[in-house]
Design a protein around this motif. Structure first.
Motif, PDB file in Angstrom:
ATOM      1  N   LEU A  34       3.327  12.187  -2.633  1.00 48.53           N
ATOM      2  CA  LEU A  34       3.627  11.121  -1.683  1.00 48.53           C
ATOM      3  C   LEU A  34       2.436  10.178  -1.555  1.00 48.53           C
ATOM      4  N   GLU A  35       1.241  10.743  -1.464  1.00 44.26           N
ATOM      5  CA  GLU A  35       0.011   9.943  -1.408  1.00 44.26           C
ATOM      6  C   GLU A  35      -0.097   9.047  -2.636  1.00 44.26           C
ATOM      7  N   GLN A  36       0.207   9.589  -3.818  1.00 47.02           N
ATOM      8  CA  GLN A  36       0.142   8.797  -5.054  1.00 47.02           C
ATOM      9  C   GLN A  36       1.149   7.655  -5.035  1.00 47.02           C
ATOM     10  N   ARG A  37       2.360   7.927  -4.544  1.00 42.18           N
ATOM     11  CA  ARG A  37       3.393   6.875  -4.454  1.00 42.18           C
ATOM     12  C   ARG A  37       2.943   5.781  -3.495  1.00 42.18           C
ATOM     13  N   ILE A  38       2.407   6.170  -2.357  1.00 39.78           N
ATOM     14  CA  ILE A  38       1.944   5.190  -1.366  1.00 39.78           C
ATOM     15  C   ILE A  38       0.808   4.366  -1.948  1.00 39.78           C
ATOM     16  N   ASP A  39      -0.177   5.033  -2.552  1.00 41.28           N
ATOM     17  CA  ASP A  39      -1.336   4.338  -3.104  1.00 41.28           C
ATOM     18  C   ASP A  39      -0.912   3.359  -4.194  1.00 41.28           C
ATOM     19  N   SER A  40      -0.026   3.784  -5.091  1.00 52.43           N
ATOM     20  CA  SER A  40       0.443   2.897  -6.165  1.00 52.43           C
ATOM     21  C   SER A  40       1.144   1.668  -5.607  1.00 52.43           C
ATOM     22  N   ALA A  41       2.026   1.872  -4.637  1.00 53.36           N
ATOM     23  CA  ALA A  41       2.754   0.743  -4.042  1.00 53.36           C
ATOM     24  C   ALA A  41       1.797  -0.206  -3.329  1.00 53.36           C
ATOM     25  N   LEU A  42       0.819   0.334  -2.615  1.00 54.11           N
ATOM     26  CA  LEU A  42      -0.144  -0.512  -1.905  1.00 54.11           C
ATOM     27  C   LEU A  42      -1.003  -1.312  -2.873  1.00 54.11           C
ATOM     28  N   ARG A  43      -1.462  -0.671  -3.933  1.00 53.53           N
ATOM     29  CA  ARG A  43      -2.284  -1.378  -4.922  1.00 53.53           C
ATOM     30  C   ARG A  43      -1.470  -2.488  -5.595  1.00 53.53           C
ATOM     31  N   ARG A  44      -0.227  -2.163  -5.964  1.00 55.47           N
ATOM     32  CA  ARG A  44       0.635  -3.107  -6.664  1.00 55.47           C
ATOM     33  C   ARG A  44       1.039  -4.281  -5.756  1.00 55.47           C
ATOM     34  N   VAL A 126       4.770  -1.889   3.561  1.00 53.02           N
ATOM     35  CA  VAL A 126       4.936  -1.203   2.273  1.00 53.02           C
ATOM     36  C   VAL A 126       4.841   0.310   2.477  1.00 53.02           C
ATOM     37  N   HIS A 127       3.855   0.732   3.246  1.00 54.48           N
ATOM     38  CA  HIS A 127       3.661   2.152   3.548  1.00 54.48           C
ATOM     39  C   HIS A 127       4.932   2.725   4.181  1.00 54.48           C
ATOM     40  N   ALA A 128       5.469   2.015   5.163  1.00 56.23           N
ATOM     41  CA  ALA A 128       6.670   2.478   5.863  1.00 56.23           C
ATOM     42  C   ALA A 128       7.857   2.613   4.899  1.00 56.23           C
ATOM     43  N   GLN A 129       7.991   1.675   3.980  1.00 57.06           N
ATOM     44  CA  GLN A 129       9.093   1.746   3.011  1.00 57.06           C
ATOM     45  C   GLN A 129       8.987   2.990   2.135  1.00 57.06           C
ATOM     46  N   VAL A 130       7.793   3.273   1.650  1.00 59.20           N
ATOM     47  CA  VAL A 130       7.598   4.440   0.783  1.00 59.20           C
ATOM     48  C   VAL A 130       7.811   5.728   1.571  1.00 59.20           C
ATOM     49  N   VAL A 131       7.277   5.795   2.775  1.00 60.13           N
ATOM     50  CA  VAL A 131       7.438   6.988   3.608  1.00 60.13           C
ATOM     51  C   VAL A 131       8.915   7.209   3.933  1.00 60.13           C
ATOM     52  N   VAL A 136      11.355  10.649   4.704  1.00 62.23           N
ATOM     53  CA  VAL A 136      12.377  10.701   5.747  1.00 62.23           C
ATOM     54  C   VAL A 136      13.779  10.868   5.152  1.00 62.23           C
ATOM     55  N   LYS A 137      14.167   9.981   4.236  1.00 61.90           N
ATOM     56  CA  LYS A 137      15.545   9.968   3.720  1.00 61.90           C
ATOM     57  C   LYS A 137      15.996  11.259   3.031  1.00 61.90           C
ATOM     58  N   PRO A 138      15.130  11.973   2.333  1.00 67.75           N
ATOM     59  CA  PRO A 138      15.617  13.192   1.678  1.00 67.75           C
ATOM     60  C   PRO A 138      16.074  14.287   2.656  1.00 67.75           C
TER      61      PRO A 138
END
Length: 162
Positions: A34-44, A126-131, A136-138
């Motif tokens: 999850l941290e990796q997904r958040i970090d990638s989205a934030l960087r991008r 962006v963070h909220a979308q990834v989280v 949450v959704k799963p």
């Protein structure tokens, strides 16, 4: 080296495959992914790292609060030198600025700049979308409430037993 009876291959495999080891490993792997997904989205999408967002969250949490680098290091569980390097990078990017403390000239306060506040708002979205998508959704609503309640209890137990 031959294993002793208490260190037999079977005993080692049992310990490595225990429910506690597997469950904790699942927690760590999930948090890391999850941290990796958040970090990638934030960087991008925002040009900042997740750690930079954590600094901005801390600085924006209570407007007007004075936060020094030592407090940031403690809050982020970073070393003092790691925090200094991070704040240097954020200052170069125009996200934060250092200001001398009126009470202690040896202390540098860190505050978000106008650009830092704008970046924070973009990054928070962006963070909220990834989280939402991966944390949450799963889960069913009741399962999510139970999970977050359990995590609060674990955090409380860890803070209480220092």
């Amino acid at each position: 080296m031959n294993p002793t009876p208490q260190h037999s291959e079977e005993a080692l495999a049992r310990a490595a495959n225990s429910r506690l080891v597997r469950d904790f490993g699942l927690l760590i792997k999930s948090a890391t992914r999850l941290e990796q997904r958040i970090d990638s989205a934030l960087r991008r999408e925002c040009g900042i790292s997740h750690t930079m967002l954590e600094v901005l969250i801390r600085l924006c949490r209570q407007p007007g609060e004075e936060v020094n680098q030592r407090q940031l290091a403690d809050d982020l569980t970073l070393t003092s030198s790691g925090t200094t390097r991070l704040i240097d990078r954020m200052e170069e990017a125009g996200l934060v600025r250092r200001a001398p403390s009126a009470e202690d000239r040896r202390v540098a306060l860190v505050e978000p700049t106008f650009e830092g506040r704008k970046a924070f708002l973009r990054a928070a979205a962006v963070h909220a979308q990834v989280v939402e998508k991966y944390f949450v959704k799963p889960l069913a609503a009741d399962d999510y409430a139970q999970l977050t309640g359990a995590l609060r209890e674990i955090d409380k137990a860890l803070r209480d037993t220092r």
